[in-house]
Design a protein around this motif. Structure first.
Motif, short mmCIF file in Angstrom:
data_model
loop_
_atom_site.label_atom_id
_atom_site.label_comp_id
_atom_site.label_asym_id
_atom_site.label_seq_id
_atom_site.Cartn_x
_atom_site.Cartn_y
_atom_site.Cartn_z
N LYS A 6 -14.26 -11.74 1.16
CA LYS A 6 -14.36 -10.29 1.14
C LYS A 6 -13.00 -9.64 1.34
CE LYS A 6 -16.57 -6.42 3.52
NZ LYS A 6 -17.46 -6.02 4.66
N ARG A 7 -12.20 -10.20 2.26
CA ARG A 7 -10.87 -9.65 2.52
C ARG A 7 -9.97 -9.81 1.29
NH1 ARG A 7 -8.67 -6.70 4.35
NH2 ARG A 7 -6.96 -7.53 5.57
N ILE A 12 -7.22 -6.76 -3.65
CA ILE A 12 -6.90 -6.57 -5.08
C ILE A 12 -6.68 -5.10 -5.41
CG2 ILE A 12 -7.76 -6.85 -7.43
CD1 ILE A 12 -9.11 -9.43 -6.54
N PRO A 13 -7.60 -4.18 -5.07
CA PRO A 13 -7.30 -2.76 -5.35
C PRO A 13 -6.10 -2.24 -4.57
CG PRO A 13 -9.32 -2.99 -4.07
CD PRO A 13 -8.97 -4.35 -4.53
N THR A 14 -5.83 -2.81 -3.40
CA THR A 14 -4.63 -2.42 -2.65
C THR A 14 -3.38 -2.73 -3.45
OG1 THR A 14 -5.78 -2.86 -0.56
CG2 THR A 14 -3.37 -2.71 -0.49
N PHE A 15 -3.35 -3.91 -4.04
CA PHE A 15 -2.21 -4.31 -4.87
C PHE A 15 -2.06 -3.38 -6.07
CE2 PHE A 15 -0.78 -6.58 -8.66
CZ PHE A 15 0.50 -6.99 -8.26
N LEU A 16 -3.17 -3.08 -6.74
CA LEU A 16 -3.11 -2.24 -7.94
C LEU A 16 -2.65 -0.82 -7.61
CD1 LEU A 16 -6.40 -3.39 -9.73
CD2 LEU A 16 -4.05 -4.05 -10.28
N ILE A 17 -3.17 -0.25 -6.53
CA ILE A 17 -2.80 1.12 -6.17
C ILE A 17 -1.34 1.18 -5.75
CG2 ILE A 17 -3.22 2.96 -4.50
CD1 ILE A 17 -6.16 2.11 -4.47
N ALA A 18 -0.89 0.20 -4.96
CA ALA A 18 0.50 0.21 -4.48
C ALA A 18 1.48 0.06 -5.64
CB ALA A 18 0.71 -0.92 -3.47
N THR A 19 1.20 -0.86 -6.56
CA THR A 19 2.11 -1.05 -7.69
C THR A 19 2.08 0.14 -8.65
OG1 THR A 19 0.35 -2.33 -8.80
CG2 THR A 19 2.06 -3.56 -7.61
N LEU A 298 3.84 -10.02 -0.44
CA LEU A 298 4.08 -10.59 0.88
C LEU A 298 3.41 -9.77 1.98
CD1 LEU A 298 7.82 -11.68 0.60
CD2 LEU A 298 5.81 -13.16 0.68
N VAL A 299 3.41 -8.44 1.83
CA VAL A 299 2.71 -7.59 2.81
C VAL A 299 1.21 -7.88 2.80
CG1 VAL A 299 2.06 -5.22 3.37
CG2 VAL A 299 4.44 -5.76 2.80
N ILE A 300 0.64 -7.97 1.61
CA ILE A 300 -0.79 -8.25 1.49
C ILE A 300 -1.12 -9.63 2.06
CG2 ILE A 300 -2.63 -8.71 -0.19
CD1 ILE A 300 -1.43 -6.52 -1.94
N PHE A 301 -0.30 -10.62 1.70
CA PHE A 301 -0.53 -11.97 2.22
C PHE A 301 -0.33 -12.02 3.73
CE2 PHE A 301 1.00 -16.28 3.23
CZ PHE A 301 -0.10 -17.01 2.82
N GLY A 302 0.62 -11.23 4.24
CA GLY A 302 0.83 -11.18 5.69
C GLY A 302 -0.37 -10.66 6.43
N ASN A 303 -1.00 -9.62 5.90
CA ASN A 303 -2.21 -9.09 6.54
C ASN A 303 -3.35 -10.10 6.49
OD1 ASN A 303 -2.06 -5.96 7.27
ND2 ASN A 303 -0.74 -6.34 5.51
N LEU A 304 -3.47 -10.81 5.37
CA LEU A 304 -4.50 -11.84 5.27
C LEU A 304 -4.23 -12.98 6.24
CD1 LEU A 304 -7.02 -12.88 3.77
CD2 LEU A 304 -5.48 -13.94 2.10
#
Length: 320
Positions: A6-7, A12-19, A298-304
């Motif tokens: 789920k996380r 995925i939408p976080t990555f799309l919105i940020a980019t 890296l930010v997304i992977f860090g949170n995960l």
């Protein structure tokens, strides 16, 4: 496992919105081919590049074209380096990765140890000295320490060198010891400076967290039972004190690559940080986006990773 899946889906939408936001902001800066237009011989090449990368379309359409090409490994054309962005970025990754990993490991290790030592020796001379040094290091900008390092350890006492390697040094002809010494003389000083700058947060978090845990009732109970102090600290206090530090450690993950643009520029180290500064000055939007995407991932992977590490240090937290 369901929570983990789920996380990942939520990221995925976080990555799309940020980019998407970053891409649109870079697009508002101006025409990245303006410098090439000054050379009449490159006019046809400019028009071809504009069609390939969609600069004749609106920013949103161009973003999805860029995203499609990005996942195919076609990261665009670097106007600054006159080469594909992928090749330029891949060349810079090893040195930034070496500096980032060394800086993260050293700042985390020494920061946690110094913070715990200060908490266990509260209001001692060592505690006051560590707190003063930490606040001084955190309050001063990185270029201040960089200039001081250059003046004292490169100019006044030439113990270290600037750049990635000495001109005329051929790594393919050197053995492992010679290459280690050569790279060490160039990278050790910026790594030490980044460690001093990076350990401040860990010292403060480790100190405050350890002080909070040491005042808990179960710590008083453990001491009342006659357990040795090292057992109380190591088995009962330390693990719980590390829980808040997990978040800070996850936030430092993006710094493993390209976290030191000012330091790399001062010491003339061709890493991702210096590449970002150079691309910013040249309005090289494709190179800037590649650098930014690496940071976002890296930010997304860090949170995960923080979510996963919570289950390791805190048995009350589960991934289910």
């Amino acid at each position: 496992m369901n929570y983990l899946i789920k996380r990942i889906l939520e990221l995925i939408p976080t990555f799309l919105i940020a980019t998407l936001i970053a891409f649109i902001l870079f697009s508002l800066v101006g025409d990245p081919f303006e410098g090439m237009r000054q050379d009449p011989r490159l006019a046809s090449q400019v028009e071809r590049l504009k069609r390939i990368y969609g600069y004749d379309k609106d920013p949103v359409t161009r973003y999805f074209l860029w995203l499609y090409n990005f996942f195919k490994g076609e990261w665009g054309y670097s106007i600054m380096a006159k080469r594909p962005v992928f090749n330029v970025v891949v060349e810079r990754i090893p040195v930034s990765l070496a500096m980032g990993v060394a800086n993260t490991v050293l700042s985390t290790l020494f920061g946690i140890l110094l913070g715990i030592y200060s908490a266990l020796h509260l209001y001692s001379t060592a505690d006051y000295a560590a707190t003063a040094l930490v606040f001084f290091g955190m309050s001063m900008p990185s270029f201040f320490f960089g200039v001081l390092g250059l003046f004292f350890f490169v100019i006044s006492w030439p113990l270290f060198n600037v750049g990635l390697m000495t001109p005329g040094f051929h790594p393919e002809m050197a053995n492992l010891l010679e290459k280690t010494i050569e790279y060490g003389r160039h990278l050790m000083l910026p790594i030490l400076l980044l460690t001093v700058l990076g350990m401040g947060g860990f010292v403060r978090y480790a100190r405050s967290s350890m002080l909070e845990v040491l005042n808990m009732d179960y710590i008083r109970t453990a001491r009342a039972k006659g357990l040795p102090e090292n057992v109380v600290v190591r088995k009962h206090a330390l693990r719980n004190a590390l829980i808040p530090i997990v978040t800070l450690l996850a936030l430092t993950l993006p710094g493993v690559l390209g976290s030191a643009p000012i330091t790399e520029t001062i010491f003339s180290i061709n890493g991702l940080g210096k590449l970002f500064i150079d691309a910013l000055g040249a309005n090289d939007q494709m190179t800037l986006m590649a650098n930014l995407v690496i940071s976002i991932v890296l930010v997304i992977f860090g949170n995960l990773l923080a979510d996963i590490l919570y289950t390791v240090v805190d048995p009350r937290v589960s991934l289910e």
